[in-house]
Motif scaffolding. Structure first.
Motif, PDB file in Angstrom:
ATOM      1  N   PRO A 116      12.422  11.021   7.491  1.00  0.00           N
ATOM      2  CA  PRO A 116      11.743   9.736   7.377  1.00  0.00           C
ATOM      3  C   PRO A 116      10.380   9.857   6.693  1.00  0.00           C
ATOM      4  O   PRO A 116       9.638  10.816   6.940  1.00  0.00           O
ATOM      5  N   VAL A 117      10.101   8.894   5.810  1.00  0.00           N
ATOM      6  CA  VAL A 117       8.762   8.720   5.237  1.00  0.00           C
ATOM      7  C   VAL A 117       8.400   7.264   5.518  1.00  0.00           C
ATOM      8  O   VAL A 117       9.090   6.348   5.052  1.00  0.00           O
ATOM      9  N   PHE A 118       7.360   7.071   6.318  1.00  0.00           N
ATOM     10  CA  PHE A 118       7.068   5.722   6.792  1.00  0.00           C
ATOM     11  C   PHE A 118       6.151   4.965   5.830  1.00  0.00           C
ATOM     12  O   PHE A 118       5.222   5.541   5.271  1.00  0.00           O
ATOM     13  N   ALA A 119       6.437   3.667   5.690  1.00  0.00           N
ATOM     14  CA  ALA A 119       5.658   2.793   4.807  1.00  0.00           C
ATOM     15  C   ALA A 119       5.164   1.584   5.602  1.00  0.00           C
ATOM     16  O   ALA A 119       5.681   1.273   6.677  1.00  0.00           O
ATOM     17  N   GLU A 120       4.191   0.892   5.008  1.00  0.00           N
ATOM     18  CA  GLU A 120       3.486  -0.199   5.687  1.00  0.00           C
ATOM     19  C   GLU A 120       4.302  -1.485   5.790  1.00  0.00           C
ATOM     20  O   GLU A 120       5.245  -1.716   5.033  1.00  0.00           O
ATOM     21  N   ALA A 121       3.835  -2.345   6.696  1.00  0.00           N
ATOM     22  CA  ALA A 121       4.418  -3.669   6.898  1.00  0.00           C
ATOM     23  C   ALA A 121       3.575  -4.714   6.184  1.00  0.00           C
ATOM     24  O   ALA A 121       2.404  -4.480   5.878  1.00  0.00           O
ATOM     25  N   ARG A 122       4.204  -5.855   5.927  1.00  0.00           N
ATOM     26  CA  ARG A 122       3.486  -7.000   5.372  1.00  0.00           C
ATOM     27  C   ARG A 122       2.744  -7.727   6.490  1.00  0.00           C
ATOM     28  O   ARG A 122       3.290  -7.952   7.559  1.00  0.00           O
TER      29      ARG A 122
END
Ligand SMILES: *Cc1c(COP(=O)(O)O)cnc(C)c1O
Length: 402
Positions: A116-122
Motif C-alpha cells: 500500500p501507498v497511501f494518498a490524501e482525501a478530498r
C-alpha cells in the motif's frame, strides 16, 4: 433554535434524548417469510454451495447495476484480493490507495502481494483526491494499481481517477463495499474502473450475512474470477494459479436476494433521512454531513458528520461523548486512518497525510438504518443542536476537555 427551546443537553444534566438508547445500526430482514421459503428450498435441494441461488443473485445484481458481469464471492475483502491478483498486483509493487478507508482496502492489496501507498482525501467528501493520487503514482517505483473507496457510498471522482490511472498505465479497482445502490451522474456504481467490489456484510446496506459481489464490464476478468474463487480450479482440478476458496454459499445468496429486492427504495429512504438531519442542523457552525455531489446518489451506508472543533466549540470525539450521554451510539468512521494503524507502521507513512489526519480527527458517525423513522433522526439532530448551543459549558466539564 435556541438552547432554551430545546432544554439542557444530557451532558449538563438534562433529560437524555433516548433514555433507552439508540444503536448505531439495526438489521431487519426485509421479507422474513420470503427468506424462510428460499432457505427451505436451498436446504431441500441438498446443494449448499455451487448451486443456482448464487447464479440468481449474480443475475439480479447485474440487472440492478446495469453491468454485464457480477461474480459473487464470500466477502468483499476476498473479492478485492482476487481482482488485484488478476490485475497483476504482486512482487511488493506499490498500490496507491486512500489512507481514509477501511483497513480491508489495504489488507487486500497486501494479501495480493502488493504494497500500500497511501494518498490524501478530498476536503469536500473525504473520497480519494485524484491530484494527490496522481502525484503518488508518479513518485512510485513501477506502481501496480490504483484503488479508491466510495466512502459511505459517496461516489468517487470516477472520471478524474480513470484519467489518472490511464496516464499511469495502471488498473483502477474500486472498494465499493459501501456503494451497492449508489450512482455517479446517473450511472450505477459497479460500472467504473476495471472492477468494483461490494460488501454484503451485516453493517452494509444490502446484506447476505457475509458476502461480496464483484461487478465488471470485463468478461475475461469475470471468467478468471469464477475460477479464482474456486481455488483456481478450471473444473478438472488442474489448478491454473493459486486461487482461494472465496465462494458464496447458497444460503448466503438466499439472504442476499432478499436484501436486493427493494434496495432502491431503501436507499431513497436513507437519503430522505439524511436530508432531514441536514435540514435540522443547517446553519450550525462547524458541522456538515458528508454528502455526495449534486446529482449523485449515495447509499449513505453511514451518516457521518464532519466537525470543525474551532467553529463548533467541541471536537468530534467530545460531541460523541455528549451524544452518548443522550443515549446515542456513535462511531468514528474512519479513525484512525489506515496509514496510522499499527499494521502499516512499517511503511513509514504515518506522518505523510496531514489533510487525511485532520479529516479523520473530525468525523463522527451517527445512527442510521434502512427502517429508521424520521422522528428518531430529527431527535438526534436536535440533540446535536442542543449540545452545540451549550458547547462552551460542555467543553468546560473536566471529562470533555481536549
Ligand atoms: C466492510 C468493508 C470492507 C470489507 O467487507 P467484507 O465483506 O467484510 O470483507 C472493505 N472495505 C470497506 C470500505 C468496508 O467498509
Amino acid at each position: 433554535m435556541t438552547t432554551t427551546d430545546l432544554g439542557l443537553p444530557a451532558a449538563l444534566g438534562g433529560e437524555p434524548a433516548f433514555p433507552d438508547g439508540l444503536p448505531l445500526t439495526r438489521v431487519r430482514v426485509p421479507d422474513r417469510e420470503g427468506l424462510l421459503e428460499r432457505l427451505g428450498a436451498v436446504l431441500d435441494s441438498g446443494m449448499l454451495t455451487n448451486g443456482p441461488t448464487v447464479r440468481e443473485l449474480e443475475e439480479r445484481a447485474a440487472e440492478l447495476l446495469d453491468v454485464p458481469h457480477v461474480v459473487a464471492v464470500s466477502n468483499c475483502t476476498a473479492g478485492l484480493m482476487l481482482v488485484l491478483q488478476a490485475a497483476g498486483v504482486g512482487g511488493n509493487r506499490p498500490v496507491v490507495m486512500p489512507g481514509f478507508t477501511f483497513s480491508a482496502t489495504a489488507h487486500a492489496a497486501h494479501w495480493a502481494g502488493g504494497t500500500p501507498v497511501f494518498a490524501e482525501a478530498r476536503e469536500q467528501d473525504i473520497t480519494l483526491d485524484p491530484t494527490d493520487a496522481e502525484a503518488r503514482l508518479k513518485a512510485a517505483d513501477r506502481p501496480a494499481a490504483l484503488m479508491a473507496t466510495h466512502v459511505y457510498g459517496t461516489p468517487c471522482q470516477v472520471e478524474e481517477l480513470q484519467r489518472v490511472a490511464d496516464a499511469a498505465g495502471v488498473p483502477l479497482v474500486y472498494d465499493a463495499a459501501h456503494g451497492l445502490g449508489s450512482s455517479r451522474r446517473g450511472v450505477p456504481v459497479g460500472n467504473f474502473g476495471l472492477a468494483e467490489v461490494f460488501s454484503m456484510s451485516p453493517t452494509k446496506v444490502a446484506v447476505a450475512g457475509e458476502g461480496g459481489l464483484v461487478a465488471t464490464r470485463d468478461g475475461a476478468l469475470a471468467a478468471t474470477l469464477r475460477t479464482a474463487r474456486d481455488y483456481g480450479n478450471p473444473g478438472d482440478y488442474d489448478t491454473l494459479f493459486p486461487g482461494l476458496n472465496a465462494r458464496m454459499s447458497e444460503l448466503h445468496a438466499a439472504v442476499g436476494l432478499t436484501w436486493l429486492a427493494g434496495l432502491p427504495e431503501r436507499v431513497a429512504h436513507r437519503g430522505a433521512l439524511v436530508a432531514e438531519f441536514a435540514a435540522v442542523t443547517a446553519g450550525l457552525p462547524g458541522l456538515r454531513p458528508a454528502l455526495p455531489e449534486a446529482g449523485d446518489v449515495s447509499t449513505f451506508k453511514d451518516l457521518t458528520l464532519i466537525v470543525d472543533p474551532e467553529l463548533f466549540g467541541l471536537s468530534a470525539e467530545a460531541l460523541g461523548r455528549a451524544l452518548k450521554a443522550e443515549g446515542v451510539d456513535t462511531r468514528r468512521y474512519f479513525h484512525p486512518p489506515v496509514q496510522r494503524q499499527r499494521a502499516y507502521a512499517h511503511l513509514g507513512q504515518a506522518e505523510d497525510l496531514p489533510l487525511t489526519d485532520r479529516l479523520a480527527g473530525s468525523v463522527l458517525t451517527v445512527p442510521l438504518w434502512s427502517h429508521m423513522e424520521a422522528p428518531a433522526v430529527r431527535r438526534v439532530a436536535e440533540a446535536v443542536v442542543r449540545i452545540q448551543g451549550a458547547a462552551d459549558r460542555v467543553a468546560a466539564l473536566p471529562e470533555y476537555a481536549g
